[in-house]
Motif scaffolding. Structure first.
Motif, PDB file in Angstrom:
ATOM      1  N   ALA A 191       0.728  -1.152  -0.037  1.00  0.00           N
ATOM      2  CA  ALA A 191       0.066   0.040  -0.070  1.00  0.00           C
ATOM      3  C   ALA A 191       0.876   1.226   0.068  1.00  0.00           C
ATOM      4  O   ALA A 191       0.418   2.303  -0.734  1.00  0.00           O
ATOM      5  CB  ALA A 191      -0.854   0.023   1.301  1.00  0.00           C
ATOM      6  N   ASP A 192       1.890   1.202   0.584  1.00  0.00           N
ATOM      7  CA  ASP A 192       2.729   2.269   0.848  1.00  0.00           C
ATOM      8  C   ASP A 192       3.587   2.678  -0.584  1.00  0.00           C
ATOM      9  O   ASP A 192       3.660   3.852  -1.140  1.00  0.00           O
ATOM     10  CB  ASP A 192       3.986   1.902   1.751  1.00  0.00           C
ATOM     11  N   GLN A 193       3.789   1.548  -1.206  1.00  0.00           N
ATOM     12  CA  GLN A 193       4.483   1.733  -2.701  1.00  0.00           C
ATOM     13  C   GLN A 193       3.515   2.280  -3.431  1.00  0.00           C
ATOM     14  O   GLN A 193       3.855   3.135  -4.455  1.00  0.00           O
ATOM     15  CB  GLN A 193       4.923   0.187  -2.972  1.00  0.00           C
ATOM     16  N   ALA A 194       2.433   1.758  -3.438  1.00  0.00           N
ATOM     17  CA  ALA A 194       1.209   2.406  -4.479  1.00  0.00           C
ATOM     18  C   ALA A 194       0.802   3.681  -4.198  1.00  0.00           C
ATOM     19  O   ALA A 194       1.032   4.520  -5.179  1.00  0.00           O
ATOM     20  CB  ALA A 194       0.001   1.408  -4.249  1.00  0.00           C
ATOM     21  N   LEU A 195       0.471   4.201  -3.015  1.00  0.00           N
ATOM     22  CA  LEU A 195       0.428   5.508  -2.648  1.00  0.00           C
ATOM     23  C   LEU A 195       1.578   6.520  -2.904  1.00  0.00           C
ATOM     24  O   LEU A 195       1.282   7.832  -3.084  1.00  0.00           O
ATOM     25  CB  LEU A 195      -0.444   5.813  -1.400  1.00  0.00           C
ATOM     26  N   SER A 196       2.634   6.022  -2.669  1.00  0.00           N
ATOM     27  CA  SER A 196       3.820   6.945  -2.932  1.00  0.00           C
ATOM     28  C   SER A 196       4.055   7.029  -4.459  1.00  0.00           C
ATOM     29  O   SER A 196       4.212   8.195  -4.954  1.00  0.00           O
ATOM     30  CB  SER A 196       5.188   6.087  -2.385  1.00  0.00           C
ATOM     31  N   LYS A 197       3.892   5.892  -5.341  1.00  0.00           N
ATOM     32  CA  LYS A 197       4.200   5.955  -6.778  1.00  0.00           C
ATOM     33  C   LYS A 197       3.094   7.002  -7.440  1.00  0.00           C
ATOM     34  O   LYS A 197       3.349   7.662  -8.283  1.00  0.00           O
ATOM     35  CB  LYS A 197       4.225   4.662  -7.228  1.00  0.00           C
ATOM     36  N   ALA A 198       2.043   6.599  -6.930  1.00  0.00           N
ATOM     37  CA  ALA A 198       0.921   7.381  -7.717  1.00  0.00           C
ATOM     38  C   ALA A 198       0.464   8.718  -7.264  1.00  0.00           C
ATOM     39  O   ALA A 198       0.163   9.546  -8.013  1.00  0.00           O
ATOM     40  CB  ALA A 198      -0.612   6.510  -7.412  1.00  0.00           C
ATOM     41  N   LEU A 199       0.691   9.142  -5.854  1.00  0.00           N
ATOM     42  CA  LEU A 199       0.201  10.294  -5.275  1.00  0.00           C
ATOM     43  C   LEU A 199       1.547  10.878  -4.614  1.00  0.00           C
ATOM     44  O   LEU A 199       0.988  12.033  -3.981  1.00  0.00           O
ATOM     45  CB  LEU A 199      -1.213  10.172  -4.503  1.00  0.00           C
ATOM     46  N   GLY A 200       2.349  10.370  -4.400  1.00  0.00           N
ATOM     47  CA  GLY A 200       3.774  11.020  -4.004  1.00  0.00           C
ATOM     48  C   GLY A 200       3.448  11.293  -2.367  1.00  0.00           C
ATOM     49  O   GLY A 200       4.009  12.143  -1.493  1.00  0.00           O
ATOM     50  N   MET A 201       2.552  10.462  -1.787  1.00  0.00           N
ATOM     51  CA  MET A 201       2.339  10.392  -0.556  1.00  0.00           C
ATOM     52  C   MET A 201       3.435   9.803   0.301  1.00  0.00           C
ATOM     53  O   MET A 201       4.407   9.174  -0.144  1.00  0.00           O
ATOM     54  CB  MET A 201       1.089   9.751   0.213  1.00  0.00           C
ATOM     55  N   GLU A 202       3.537  10.052   1.821  1.00  0.00           N
ATOM     56  CA  GLU A 202       4.433   9.462   2.595  1.00  0.00           C
ATOM     57  C   GLU A 202       4.044   8.821   3.773  1.00  0.00           C
ATOM     58  O   GLU A 202       2.878   9.385   4.131  1.00  0.00           O
ATOM     59  CB  GLU A 202       5.463  10.711   3.105  1.00  0.00           C
ATOM     60  N   ALA A 203       4.540   8.119   4.204  1.00  0.00           N
ATOM     61  CA  ALA A 203       4.082   7.435   5.565  1.00  0.00           C
ATOM     62  C   ALA A 203       5.210   6.582   6.504  1.00  0.00           C
ATOM     63  O   ALA A 203       6.422   6.224   5.703  1.00  0.00           O
ATOM     64  CB  ALA A 203       3.082   6.200   5.390  1.00  0.00           C
ATOM     65  N   ALA A 204       5.065   6.292   7.506  1.00  0.00           N
ATOM     66  CA  ALA A 204       6.148   5.733   8.552  1.00  0.00           C
ATOM     67  C   ALA A 204       5.232   4.730   9.321  1.00  0.00           C
ATOM     68  O   ALA A 204       4.183   5.011   9.844  1.00  0.00           O
ATOM     69  CB  ALA A 204       6.652   6.769   9.353  1.00  0.00           C
TER      70      ALA A 204
END
Length: 328
Positions: free
Chosen positions: A151-164
């Motif tokens: 899920a991290d990979q998807a939202l980072s790639k698609a929307l440039g989001m970050e999470a920890a």
């Protein structure tokens, strides 16, 4: 077989609709018993959900990974006005019109196999992931679980989001609160060692953001590494209020920062490696020191003075803090 990097702790989430929708998913793994653990999901610094996640093997790798019910993933993103649709195999994500979709990270569209799901943004496939079906302990209904890593990979790639993700807290930062790269880079580059103006800071970590409880106010923390640094030591925490720099965790460098976590409204917890004088850099022998930094309306105040074994003696100088206004 698709492999993922072992030990990744970053993750991103998404969430929104009716729980009965997720019960239609096809079971992927025969996992009659999996470890269950609490979860705290934060969106832009606000705790929006506290479901139970499970820890189970990643069928595409050789390690265990964390899985969260897709319903709560959808529900969390809805707090950021991100719509989602789930049909049992495709998680379609619809961000606000003002957000930017990243066009350069598209995958070549692939057909899903049994036990797979994908993440769709703008009718494009950004990531494929394994899925797991288990009973949601909150509802007793069989539901699809999505792995945090993918899920991290998807939202980072698609929307440039970050999470920890630290195994308990899932801190997700949307485009609304992510610090501009240029702002972080400028502040870190202008922070130098006293007497060594060519030694500055860079290699920023993902940010950790908490809400202050006052309107849309947020506090964000980013770790920067001394540059040059041949052994990865020499670190500072840079604090920002509403995307404006407000100061450092200390005026001396930490040897190594082990973690930065949210700790409630206006509070960020930093854990430091702690060294005895004879310890090698690779093996500190003293218990780690954890310090909580709390927003007092103008700066971040620490709960304790840093131990001698936590820092180098070299002092640093940073740009003057920016006067930051509150957001309503």
């Amino acid at each position: 077989m698709r492999l993922k990097t072992a030990g990744m702790l970053t993750g991103l989430a998404a969430t929104g609709f009716v729980l009965s929708q997720v019960a239609t998913a096809t079971s992927v793994m025969a996992a009659p018993s999996v470890a269950q653990s609490p979860t705290h999901i934060y969106i832009d610094g606000t705790n929006v959900s506290n479901p139970v996640h499970v820890v189970a093997m990643d069928p595409w790798g050789d390690n265990k990974t964390s899985w969260v019910p897709i319903f709560y993933l959808q529900q969390a993103l809805s707090k950021a006005v991100v719509q989602t649709k789930w049909n049992g195999s495709d998680l379609t994500i619809i961000p606000p019109a003002s957000w930017t979709i990243q066009p350069n990270n598209l995958k070549t569209r692939q057909e899903l196999k049994n036990g797979e799901m994908d993440f769709i943004v703008g009718n494009n496939q950004y990531e494929i992931a394994p899925k797991l079906v288990e009973k949601d302990p909150s509802s007793g209904v069989s539901t699809t679980y999505v792995p945090v890593y993918y899920a991290d990979q998807a939202l980072s790639k698609a929307l440039g989001m970050e999470a920890a993700w630290d195994g308990l807290n899932w801190s997700i930062n949307t485009q609304s609160t992510i610090l501009p790269t240029s702002v972080v880079a400028n502040v870190m580059d202008a922070t130098t060692e006293v007497g060594q103006p060519t030694v500055h800071f860079g290699t920023p970590s993902n940010q950790v953001t908490v809400a202050t409880g006052q309107g849309k106010d947020t506090i964000s923390a980013v770790v920067g590494l001394r540059s040059p640094s041949g052994d990865g030591t020499g670190q500072l925490v840079f604090f920002f209020h509403n995307k404006q720099f407000i100061g450092l965790n200390a005026n001396v460098e930490a040897i190594r920062i082990l973690s930065v976590k949210p700790d409630g409204q206006g509070r960020i917890q930093v854990t430091y490696a702690n060294y005895a004088s004879s310890d090698p850099m690779v093996k500190p022998s003293l218990p780690p020191q954890t310090v909580t930094y709390t927003w007092n309306g103008s700066t971040m105040t620490p709960s304790a003075t840093l131990d001698a074994g936590v820092t180098f003696p070299t002092q640093v100088t940073a740009p003057a803090p920016t006067v930051s206004s509150s957001l309503s």
